[in-house]
Design a protein around this motif. Structure first.
Motif, mmCIF file in Angstrom:
data_model
loop_
_atom_site.group_PDB
_atom_site.id
_atom_site.type_symbol
_atom_site.label_atom_id
_atom_site.label_comp_id
_atom_site.label_asym_id
_atom_site.label_seq_id
_atom_site.Cartn_x
_atom_site.Cartn_y
_atom_site.Cartn_z
ATOM 1 N N ASN A 58 0.839 -1.187 0.000
ATOM 2 C CA ASN A 58 0.000 0.000 0.000
ATOM 3 C C ASN A 58 0.881 1.247 0.000
ATOM 4 O OD1 ASN A 58 -2.338 -1.676 0.284
ATOM 5 N ND2 ASN A 58 -1.969 -1.770 2.503
ATOM 6 N N ARG A 59 0.638 2.166 -0.922
ATOM 7 C CA ARG A 59 1.412 3.399 -0.964
ATOM 8 C C ARG A 59 1.096 4.271 0.248
ATOM 9 N NH1 ARG A 59 4.267 6.205 -4.778
ATOM 10 N NH2 ARG A 59 3.773 4.658 -6.386
ATOM 11 N N TYR A 60 -0.180 4.325 0.635
ATOM 12 C CA TYR A 60 -0.604 5.106 1.798
ATOM 13 C C TYR A 60 -1.386 4.178 2.735
ATOM 14 C CZ TYR A 60 0.452 8.872 -1.484
ATOM 15 O OH TYR A 60 1.070 9.698 -2.398
ATOM 16 N N LYS A 61 -1.108 4.303 4.020
ATOM 17 C CA LYS A 61 -1.720 3.384 4.976
ATOM 18 C C LYS A 61 -3.221 3.597 5.126
ATOM 19 C CE LYS A 61 2.478 2.825 7.759
ATOM 20 N NZ LYS A 61 3.085 2.948 9.108
ATOM 21 N N ASP A 62 -3.676 4.842 4.881
ATOM 22 C CA ASP A 62 -5.098 5.118 5.102
ATOM 23 C C ASP A 62 -5.935 4.966 3.827
ATOM 24 O OD1 ASP A 62 -3.819 7.265 3.953
ATOM 25 O OD2 ASP A 62 -5.140 8.750 4.862
ATOM 26 N N ILE A 63 -5.292 4.671 2.724
ATOM 27 C CA ILE A 63 -6.044 4.450 1.474
ATOM 28 C C ILE A 63 -5.840 3.001 1.061
ATOM 29 C CG2 ILE A 63 -6.444 5.212 -0.881
ATOM 30 C CD1 ILE A 63 -6.962 7.369 1.191
ATOM 31 N N VAL A 64 -6.764 2.152 1.513
ATOM 32 C CA VAL A 64 -6.685 0.722 1.222
ATOM 33 C C VAL A 64 -8.069 0.248 0.777
ATOM 34 C CG1 VAL A 64 -4.779 0.272 2.803
ATOM 35 C CG2 VAL A 64 -7.143 0.150 3.648
ATOM 36 N N PRO A 65 -8.125 -0.807 -0.043
ATOM 37 C CA PRO A 65 -9.419 -1.263 -0.573
ATOM 38 C C PRO A 65 -10.251 -1.984 0.472
ATOM 39 C CG PRO A 65 -7.672 -2.735 -1.279
ATOM 40 C CD PRO A 65 -6.999 -1.608 -0.566
ATOM 41 N N PHE A 66 -11.577 -1.813 0.359
ATOM 42 C CA PHE A 66 -12.496 -2.575 1.200
ATOM 43 C C PHE A 66 -12.487 -4.029 0.751
ATOM 44 C CE2 PHE A 66 -14.828 1.671 1.128
ATOM 45 C CZ PHE A 66 -14.249 2.102 2.310
ATOM 46 N N ASP A 67 -12.734 -4.912 1.693
ATOM 47 C CA ASP A 67 -12.668 -6.339 1.371
ATOM 48 C C ASP A 67 -13.702 -6.739 0.312
ATOM 49 O OD1 ASP A 67 -10.584 -6.795 3.121
ATOM 50 O OD2 ASP A 67 -11.891 -7.339 4.805
ATOM 51 N N TYR A 68 -14.891 -6.168 0.374
ATOM 52 C CA TYR A 68 -15.967 -6.658 -0.494
ATOM 53 C C TYR A 68 -15.881 -6.085 -1.915
ATOM 54 C CZ TYR A 68 -18.983 -2.472 -0.677
ATOM 55 O OH TYR A 68 -19.505 -1.223 -0.929
ATOM 56 N N THR A 69 -15.081 -5.057 -2.139
ATOM 57 C CA THR A 69 -14.945 -4.495 -3.493
ATOM 58 C C THR A 69 -13.521 -4.616 -4.046
ATOM 59 O OG1 THR A 69 -14.507 -2.296 -2.576
ATOM 60 C CG2 THR A 69 -16.799 -2.818 -3.141
ATOM 61 N N ARG A 70 -12.593 -5.205 -3.331
ATOM 62 C CA ARG A 70 -11.216 -5.229 -3.783
ATOM 63 C C ARG A 70 -11.051 -6.161 -4.976
ATOM 64 N NH1 ARG A 70 -7.786 -9.431 -2.261
ATOM 65 N NH2 ARG A 70 -8.730 -11.047 -0.954
ATOM 66 N N VAL A 71 -10.049 -5.855 -5.808
ATOM 67 C CA VAL A 71 -9.725 -6.663 -6.982
ATOM 68 C C VAL A 71 -8.844 -7.820 -6.541
ATOM 69 C CG1 VAL A 71 -8.585 -6.684 -9.235
ATOM 70 C CG2 VAL A 71 -9.885 -4.664 -8.500
ATOM 71 N N LYS A 72 -9.204 -9.032 -6.941
ATOM 72 C CA LYS A 72 -8.439 -10.226 -6.582
ATOM 73 C C LYS A 72 -7.700 -10.746 -7.810
ATOM 74 C CE LYS A 72 -11.815 -11.565 -3.057
ATOM 75 N NZ LYS A 72 -12.745 -12.623 -2.577
ATOM 76 N N LEU A 73 -6.452 -11.144 -7.603
ATOM 77 C CA LEU A 73 -5.618 -11.657 -8.689
ATOM 78 C C LEU A 73 -5.492 -13.166 -8.554
ATOM 79 C CD1 LEU A 73 -2.741 -8.996 -8.647
ATOM 80 C CD2 LEU A 73 -4.829 -9.005 -10.024
#
Length: 486
Positions: A58-73
C-alpha cells in the motif's frame, strides 16, 4: 429528450442557489464526516489490506481497498505471487464493474499491476498523475521510456508503439506480451493535473474521457483509472464519466444530485474525490456537460421545426418537405386549379350548362381552341358533354357530314356585311374571361364573346342562342370566322 432537458434545467437552477449559499462546501464537509464514521465504525472492513504481507504493497496506509470491493488476482507468475493488489471495483450505470480504481504502482507492485491488466483484459488505462510531483515519486513507470525500447517485467514485456501529445494529456499505444500472446492497451495520461489541486481548464478533461470512450463504449470490461493514491483524481474521473454515461442514455433521474453519487462511490473505494477543490471541480464539469446537452437539444429543435405558415406553391416551402409531402402538396394544387377552372362565371352569373344540344339539326362540330395546343374531341353519342384529351390529333371540321378542308361560305346573319373582313381573334387578356351582360350588346357581339368564353371554360356547349360562332384555328385554310344560321 424534453424530459431530460427539464431535469437538467432544474438542476442548474438549484446549483445557482447552492453556489450562492456556499452549499457545495457544506456538502463536502458532510461527505468527510460520513467517511470518518465508516472508518471508526469499521462499516466496510479492510482485513486483507491490513495483513502484514500486504501492508507493504500500500502506498498510503489510510487508502486501502475494502474487502468486499477489492480486486483479486488469480493469475500467478511465480510461487511468491498472491491475490492482493491495492485496487477496487466501482460500479457503472448498469451495475457492472465499470472501473478499477487503483493506486500508482510501486517498484515492487509493477508485476501485480501488469498481472491485473492481463487477467481482466484491460483495454484502456487512464493515468491522472505524473511520475514525479513536488519532488516525490508518485507512480512507477510501467512502459518503456522510448518507442524503440522495451520494458521487461518477467513474464511480461511492454512496448510503446506510438505516443501523441494532445494538449493537457497524451496518449500511448502500449503492446503487452505474455508468453506467445500479445495485447494492445491504450494509455491516456493527464499530466497537467497538480497533486491535491485541480486543472485550470475543464474541457481537456472531457476531451480525454471522450477519447477513452472512443476506444471502449461498453462497461463489460472495466476501465483502469489510477493516480497516485487511486482515490482523489481517480474518483473525479469516475464520477464525471458515470454522470456522462447517464446523460448519453438520457437516464438522469429527477432527483439527481452529485452528493449521492460521490457518497455511493465512497462506499466502494475510500476517499473518492478527496478534496473540496476536487469536489467543486466535479460540479463545474457536470454543469458544463448539462449546458452542452441543453444547447444541443435546442439546436436540434430549431432544425426540426417546420414553419406551418409557409406560403404554398413556392420552391422555398417545398424544399423543406419530404418527397411524400411534396407529392401531396402538388396534388392539392392541381385539384384547386381544376375546381377553379370549373367555377368561372358566365356573363349572366350562371354556370355553363354541361349537357346541351349543340345543333338540333344533327350538326356536330369539332373545334380547336386557338389559344392552346391541346386538341378537343367530339361529344359522344351518349352524352354531348365536351371533353378534352391529349391522345387525339386535331380533328377536321365537319358540317352536315361533309369534311370542310377549304373555306366554307355560309349564309351571313343579320347585322353582318358580306363584304366585311373577318374580325381578328381576341387577345388573351384578363378581360377575355369576362363578358358584359345587358341589352346594350348586339347579337353579333354577344355571339363573338360567347364563342370565346365557351371554348375556354372546359369546352362546354354554348347556351341556347340565335347564333353560334365557329372559330377556325389560325393554321386552317380559312382565315376568319363566319356565322352559321340555325
Amino acid at each position: 429528450m424534453e424530459q431530460q432537458a427539464c431535469i437538467l434545467r432544474s438542476f442548474l437552477s438549484q446549483l445557482k442557489s447552492q453556489e450562492a449559499a456556499d452549499g457545495i462546501a457544506g456538502e463536502f464537509t458532510k461527505l468527510k464526516c460520513q467517511s470518518m464514521k465508516y472508518r471508526s465504525d469499521r462499516t466496510f472492513p479492510t482485513k486483507t489490506a491490513e495483513k502484514q504481507e500486504n501492508s507493504k504493497k500500500n502506498r498510503y496506509k489510510d487508502i486501502v481497498p475494502f474487502d468486499y470491493t477489492r480486486v483479486k488476482l488469480t493469475l500467478t507468475s511465480s510461487k511468491n505471487d498472491n491475490e492482493y493488489i491495492n485496487a477496487s471495483f466501482i460500479k457503472g450505470i448498469s451495475g457492472s464493474r465499470a472501473y478499477i480504481a487503483t493506486q500508482g504502482p510501486l517498484p515492487h507492485t509493477v508485476l501485480d499491476f501488469l498481472r491485473m491488466l492481463w487477467e481482466y483484459d484491460i483495454k484502456v488505462v487512464v493515468m491522472a498523475c505524473r511520475e514525479f510531483e513536488m519532488g516525490k515519486k508518485k507512480c512507477e513507470r510501467y512502459w518503456p521510456e522510448e518507442q524503440d525500447q522495451q520494458f521487461v517485467c518477467e513474464p511480461f514485456t511492454v512496448y510503446c508503439d506510438s505516443e501523441d501529445i494532445k494538449g493537457d494529456y497524451l496518449t500511448r499505444m502500449l503492446r503487452v506480451t505474455y508468453g506467445n500472446c500479445s495485447r494492445t492497451v491504450q494509455q491516456l495520461q493527464y499530466f497537467n493535473w497538480p497533486d491535491h489541486g485541480v486543472p485550470d481548464s475543464v474541457p481537456p478533461i472531457l476531451d480525454m474521457l471522450q477519447e477513452m470512450r472512443s476506444y471502449q463504449e461498453h462497461d463489460d470490461v472495466p476501465f483502469c483509472i489510477h493516480c497516485s493514491a487511486g482515490c482523489g483524481r481517480t474518483g473525479v474521473l469516475c464520477v464525471i464519466d458515470y454522470t456522462w454515461s447517464l446523460l448519453k442514455k438520457q437516464m438522469i433521474p429527477a432527483d439527481f444530485n452529485i452528493f449521492d453519487i460521490v457518497q455511493s462511490m465512497r462506499t466502494q473505494r475510500p476517499s473518492v474525490v478527496q478534496t473540496k477543490e476536487q469536489y467543486e471541480l466535479v460540479y463545474r464539469t457536470i454543469r458544463l456537460l448539462f449546458e452542452r446537452f441543453l444547447q444541443e437539444e435546442q439546436s436540434v429543435r430549431q432544425i426540426a421545426r417546420v414553419s406551418p405558415s409557409a406560403p404554398p406553391n413556392t420552391e422555398s416551402s417545398l424544399s423543406d418537405l419530404s418527397d411524400e409531402e411534396e407529392q401531396l402538396h402538388q396534388c392539392q394544387l392541381l385539384q384547386q386549379e381544376e375546381e377553379h377552372s370549373h367555377s368561372l362565371p358566365t356573363p349572366a352569373g350562371n354556370y355553363i350548362t354541361q349537357k346541351a344540344t349543340v345543333l338540333q339539326e344533327g350538326v356536330r362540330l369539332m373545334v380547336e381552341d386557338p389559344y392552346f395546343d391541346t386538341p378537343m374531341s367530339s361529344p359522344s353519342s351518349e352524352d354531348s358533354k365536351w371533353t378534352a384529351s391529349p391522345l387525339f390529333s386535331p380533328p377536321a371540321l365537319h358540317l352536315n357530314d361533309q369534311e370542310l378542308n377549304s373555306p366554307v361560305a355560309v349564309t351571313p346573319g343579320p347585322g353582318r356585311d358580306d363584304e366585311e373582313d373577318a374580325p381578328p381573334l381576341p387577345q388573351r387578356t384578363p378581360e377575355s374571361f369576362e363578358m358584359a351582360a345587358g341589352p346594350g350588346r348586339s347579337p353579333a357581339e354577344r355571339q363573338e364573346l360567347m364563342s370565346v368564353q365557351t371554348f375556354q371554360h372546359n369546352q362546354e356547349p354554348a347556351p341556347s342562342s340565335d347564333w353560334l360562332m365557329v372559330i377556325i384555328p389560325p393554321n386552317a385554310a380559312a382565315g376568319g370566322s363566319q356565322g352559321v344560321r340555325r
